[in-house]
Design a protein around this motif. Structure first.
Motif, PDB file in Angstrom:
ATOM      1  N   GLY A 177       0.800  -1.220   0.000  1.00 23.85           N
ATOM      2  CA  GLY A 177       0.000   0.000   0.000  1.00 23.85           C
ATOM      3  C   GLY A 177       0.829   1.263   0.000  1.00 23.85           C
ATOM      4  O   GLY A 177       2.044   1.248  -0.217  1.00 23.85           O
ATOM      5  N   ALA A 178       0.157   2.378   0.289  1.00 25.28           N
ATOM      6  CA  ALA A 178       0.726   3.711   0.070  1.00 25.28           C
ATOM      7  C   ALA A 178       1.691   4.184   1.145  1.00 25.28           C
ATOM      8  O   ALA A 178       2.530   5.037   0.880  1.00 25.28           O
ATOM      9  N   ALA A 179       1.589   3.661   2.369  1.00 28.08           N
ATOM     10  CA  ALA A 179       2.378   4.219   3.477  1.00 28.08           C
ATOM     11  C   ALA A 179       3.070   3.132   4.287  1.00 28.08           C
ATOM     12  O   ALA A 179       2.864   3.018   5.499  1.00 28.08           O
ATOM     13  N   PRO A 180       3.939   2.324   3.666  1.00 30.20           N
ATOM     14  CA  PRO A 180       4.563   1.213   4.380  1.00 30.20           C
ATOM     15  C   PRO A 180       5.508   1.631   5.499  1.00 30.20           C
ATOM     16  O   PRO A 180       5.576   0.975   6.543  1.00 30.20           O
ATOM     17  N   VAL A 181       6.241   2.710   5.301  1.00 33.20           N
ATOM     18  CA  VAL A 181       7.185   3.167   6.329  1.00 33.20           C
ATOM     19  C   VAL A 181       6.432   3.655   7.555  1.00 33.20           C
ATOM     20  O   VAL A 181       6.766   3.308   8.696  1.00 33.20           O
ATOM     21  N   GLN A 182       5.401   4.438   7.338  1.00 30.22           N
ATOM     22  CA  GLN A 182       4.593   4.937   8.450  1.00 30.22           C
ATOM     23  C   GLN A 182       3.942   3.793   9.214  1.00 30.22           C
ATOM     24  O   GLN A 182       3.910   3.795  10.454  1.00 30.22           O
ATOM     25  N   ALA A 183       3.442   2.806   8.479  1.00 37.47           N
ATOM     26  CA  ALA A 183       2.775   1.668   9.119  1.00 37.47           C
ATOM     27  C   ALA A 183       3.740   0.852   9.956  1.00 37.47           C
ATOM     28  O   ALA A 183       3.400   0.398  11.054  1.00 37.47           O
ATOM     29  N   ALA A 184       4.953   0.645   9.459  1.00 42.12           N
ATOM     30  CA  ALA A 184       5.944  -0.154  10.184  1.00 42.12           C
ATOM     31  C   ALA A 184       6.323   0.507  11.504  1.00 42.12           C
ATOM     32  O   ALA A 184       6.441  -0.160  12.543  1.00 42.12           O
ATOM     33  N   ILE A 185       6.499   1.815  11.490  1.00 41.04           N
ATOM     34  CA  ILE A 185       6.844   2.524  12.727  1.00 41.04           C
ATOM     35  C   ILE A 185       5.672   2.492  13.697  1.00 41.04           C
ATOM     36  O   ILE A 185       5.840   2.198  14.885  1.00 41.04           O
ATOM     37  N   ALA A 186       4.480   2.774  13.218  1.00 44.98           N
ATOM     38  CA  ALA A 186       3.300   2.801  14.086  1.00 44.98           C
ATOM     39  C   ALA A 186       3.038   1.438  14.713  1.00 44.98           C
ATOM     40  O   ALA A 186       2.559   1.352  15.847  1.00 44.98           O
ATOM     41  N   ALA A 187       3.353   0.373  13.998  1.00 41.67           N
ATOM     42  CA  ALA A 187       3.111  -0.980  14.509  1.00 41.67           C
ATOM     43  C   ALA A 187       4.183  -1.447  15.478  1.00 41.67           C
ATOM     44  O   ALA A 187       4.031  -2.490  16.115  1.00 41.67           O
ATOM     45  N   GLY A 188       5.266  -0.693  15.589  1.00 37.15           N
ATOM     46  CA  GLY A 188       6.342  -1.100  16.482  1.00 37.15           C
ATOM     47  C   GLY A 188       7.263  -2.152  15.893  1.00 37.15           C
ATOM     48  O   GLY A 188       7.978  -2.848  16.630  1.00 37.15           O
ATOM     49  N   ASP A 189       7.283  -2.295  14.557  1.00 34.37           N
ATOM     50  CA  ASP A 189       8.191  -3.249  13.915  1.00 34.37           C
ATOM     51  C   ASP A 189       9.641  -2.888  14.251  1.00 34.37           C
ATOM     52  O   ASP A 189       9.999  -1.707  14.325  1.00 34.37           O
ATOM     53  N   GLU A 190      10.469  -3.893  14.408  1.00 33.90           N
ATOM     54  CA  GLU A 190      11.883  -3.659  14.681  1.00 33.90           C
ATOM     55  C   GLU A 190      12.733  -3.710  13.413  1.00 33.90           C
ATOM     56  O   GLU A 190      13.808  -3.126  13.353  1.00 33.90           O
ATOM     57  N   ILE A 191      12.236  -4.451  12.422  1.00 30.65           N
ATOM     58  CA  ILE A 191      12.947  -4.595  11.152  1.00 30.65           C
ATOM     59  C   ILE A 191      11.991  -4.291  10.010  1.00 30.65           C
ATOM     60  O   ILE A 191      10.840  -4.706  10.024  1.00 30.65           O
ATOM     61  N   THR A 192      12.494  -3.557   9.024  1.00 33.02           N
ATOM     62  CA  THR A 192      11.744  -3.361   7.784  1.00 33.02           C
ATOM     63  C   THR A 192      12.732  -3.461   6.643  1.00 33.02           C
ATOM     64  O   THR A 192      13.790  -4.080   6.788  1.00 33.02           O
ATOM     65  N   GLY A 193      12.427  -2.894   5.507  1.00 34.60           N
ATOM     66  CA  GLY A 193      13.356  -2.977   4.393  1.00 34.60           C
ATOM     67  C   GLY A 193      12.745  -2.455   3.125  1.00 34.60           C
ATOM     68  O   GLY A 193      11.777  -1.685   3.136  1.00 34.60           O
ATOM     69  N   ALA A 194      13.320  -2.857   2.005  1.00 30.76           N
ATOM     70  CA  ALA A 194      12.814  -2.475   0.689  1.00 30.76           C
ATOM     71  C   ALA A 194      12.808  -3.713  -0.190  1.00 30.76           C
ATOM     72  O   ALA A 194      13.634  -4.612  -0.022  1.00 30.76           O
ATOM     73  N   THR A 195      11.882  -3.739  -1.136  1.00 31.15           N
ATOM     74  CA  THR A 195      11.686  -4.889  -2.012  1.00 31.15           C
ATOM     75  C   THR A 195      11.576  -4.426  -3.457  1.00 31.15           C
ATOM     76  O   THR A 195      10.900  -3.432  -3.736  1.00 31.15           O
ATOM     77  N   THR A 196      12.230  -5.141  -4.366  1.00 32.91           N
ATOM     78  CA  THR A 196      11.973  -4.934  -5.786  1.00 32.91           C
ATOM     79  C   THR A 196      11.106  -6.084  -6.278  1.00 32.91           C
ATOM     80  O   THR A 196      11.352  -7.246  -5.967  1.00 32.91           O
ATOM     81  N   PHE A 197      10.070  -5.728  -7.040  1.00 32.74           N
ATOM     82  CA  PHE A 197       9.177  -6.756  -7.561  1.00 32.74           C
ATOM     83  C   PHE A 197       8.593  -6.302  -8.895  1.00 32.74           C
ATOM     84  O   PHE A 197       8.611  -5.108  -9.223  1.00 32.74           O
ATOM     85  N   ARG A 198       8.082  -7.250  -9.641  1.00 33.28           N
ATOM     86  CA  ARG A 198       7.484  -6.933 -10.940  1.00 33.28           C
ATOM     87  C   ARG A 198       6.037  -6.512 -10.742  1.00 33.28           C
ATOM     88  O   ARG A 198       5.242  -7.229 -10.138  1.00 33.28           O
ATOM     89  N   LEU A 199       5.711  -5.340 -11.246  1.00 38.54           N
ATOM     90  CA  LEU A 199       4.350  -4.829 -11.101  1.00 38.54           C
ATOM     91  C   LEU A 199       3.364  -5.686 -11.885  1.00 38.54           C
ATOM     92  O   LEU A 199       3.645  -6.122 -12.996  1.00 38.54           O
ATOM     93  N   GLU A 200       2.204  -5.897 -11.263  1.00 33.03           N
ATOM     94  CA  GLU A 200       1.080  -6.527 -11.940  1.00 33.03           C
ATOM     95  C   GLU A 200      -0.176  -5.792 -11.516  1.00 33.03           C
ATOM     96  O   GLU A 200      -0.102  -4.790 -10.801  1.00 33.03           O
ATOM     97  N   ALA A 201      -1.324  -6.265 -11.936  1.00 28.78           N
ATOM     98  CA  ALA A 201      -2.567  -5.528 -11.713  1.00 28.78           C
ATOM     99  C   ALA A 201      -2.918  -5.379 -10.232  1.00 28.78           C
ATOM    100  O   ALA A 201      -3.525  -4.392  -9.831  1.00 28.78           O
TER     101      ALA A 201
END
Length: 307
Positions: free
Chosen positions: A117-141
């Motif tokens: 979705g649109a706000a992954p960084v904000q969601a990870a911090i709000a949820a108290g996640d300790e680890i996050t990151g970045a992903t490359t993937f092929r776009l589909e519908a």
């Protein structure tokens, strides 16, 4: 590899710059959202990606919609082998996704399938996640559902705001995106379908959702404030004033939720557990300032509460 880059805001700039400087890839055009009117002078402002492209003499495409026939025709003429995309800001129809040989490769700032979705960084911090990151993937519908090429991880620090974390992910993600394009050009990468487990969603953060709920526990208040800093910015009502609130410090003091206590060394506000100490606040029409300085000048009614 011949590429057309799609992106709009500042976090997409490190990726575009990396590809411009790459000896292996040629950025023949960029796709970005149309110019906006901003500021008191109502000036026309080009996106951060559009500005960087313009500085390097790269063609800038700003379709009102990716479905625009003229845009689709121009993209076909450019004949990109791949279209890397970082925070472009518009959904791409299947005919557009089908144009490049290697498709559209999206850099998303979470460890998919977590926080699609649109706000992954904000969601990870709000949820108290300790680890996050970045992903490359092929776009589909589907919404961030495409098969994955690669990931990088990033520790979420206790004091991280969304701006802090996004800045680091934008830099590390740029390297991931470049290496993904390298692998695709060399024929060494195969996209792996996302797991059906661990799926979560991160909707766009609105101004209304950035309002502080003082009946939440202190650690939740702390996380949610950091998650919406710097934009759109956490806020609360204090009497009739709508005040923006910067990151806070959790204390051991006990106050009722929303209760305000002004001390010589700071301003405390109660939550469902312990109070938090305000850092900077920004009253309407003014610049951000230290909370204690603001409180002294505001002369708050002792009975007023944050809500």
């Amino acid at each position: 590899m011949r590429v057309v880059f799609a992106g709009t805001p500042e976090p997409a700039v490190p990726s575009l710059r990396r590809l411009i400087e790459s000896p292996r890839h040629e950025v023949v055009a960029v796709v970005t959202r149309p110019d906006t009117v901003a500021g008191r002078g109502r000036k026309v402002v080009r996106s951060a990606v559009g500005q960087l492209a313009g500085e390097h003499g790269i063609e800038v495409l700003t379709p009102a919609s990716p479905r625009d026939p003229e845009f689709m025709a121009r993209l076909t003429e450019l004949a990109p082998a791949c279209c890397p995309v970082v925070a472009y800001g518009a959904l791409l129809p299947q005919p557009v996704l089908d144009i490049p040989e290697h498709g559209w490769v999206n850099l998303h700032f979470s460890l998919l399938p977590a926080w699609r979705g649109a706000a992954p960084v904000q969601a990870a911090i709000a949820a108290g996640d300790e680890i996050t990151g970045a992903t490359t993937f092929r776009l589909e519908a589907g919404l961030d559902t495409g098969p994955v090429y690669g990931v990088v991880t990033e520790t979420i620090r206790p004091s991280d705001t969304a701006g802090d974390l996004l800045g680091r992910l934008a830099d590390s993600g740029a390297g991931l995106l470049e290496s993904t394009l390298d692998g695709l050009e060399d024929g060494l990468l195969t996209a792996v379908p996302q797991s059906a487990d661990g799926v979560s969603y991160a909707p766009k953060v609105t101004v209304e959702s950035a309002r502080i709920t003082w009946t939440h526990p202190a650690h939740v208040v702390d996380r949610r404030i950091r998650a919406v800093t710097p934009a759109p910015g956490a806020w609360t009502m204090i009497g009739e004033l709508r005040v923006k609130v910067g990151p806070v410090t959790v204390t051991d003091e006990i106050l009722e939720p929303g209760e305000i206590e002004i001390r010589k060394n700071g301003v405390l506000v109660g939550t469902a557990t312990t109070a938090v100490k305000l850092g900077q606040v920004q009253p309407p029409g003014k610049k951000a300032m230290i909370a204690a300085d603001w409180a002294r000048g505001a002369r708050l009614d002792p009975k007023v509460r944050a809500q």
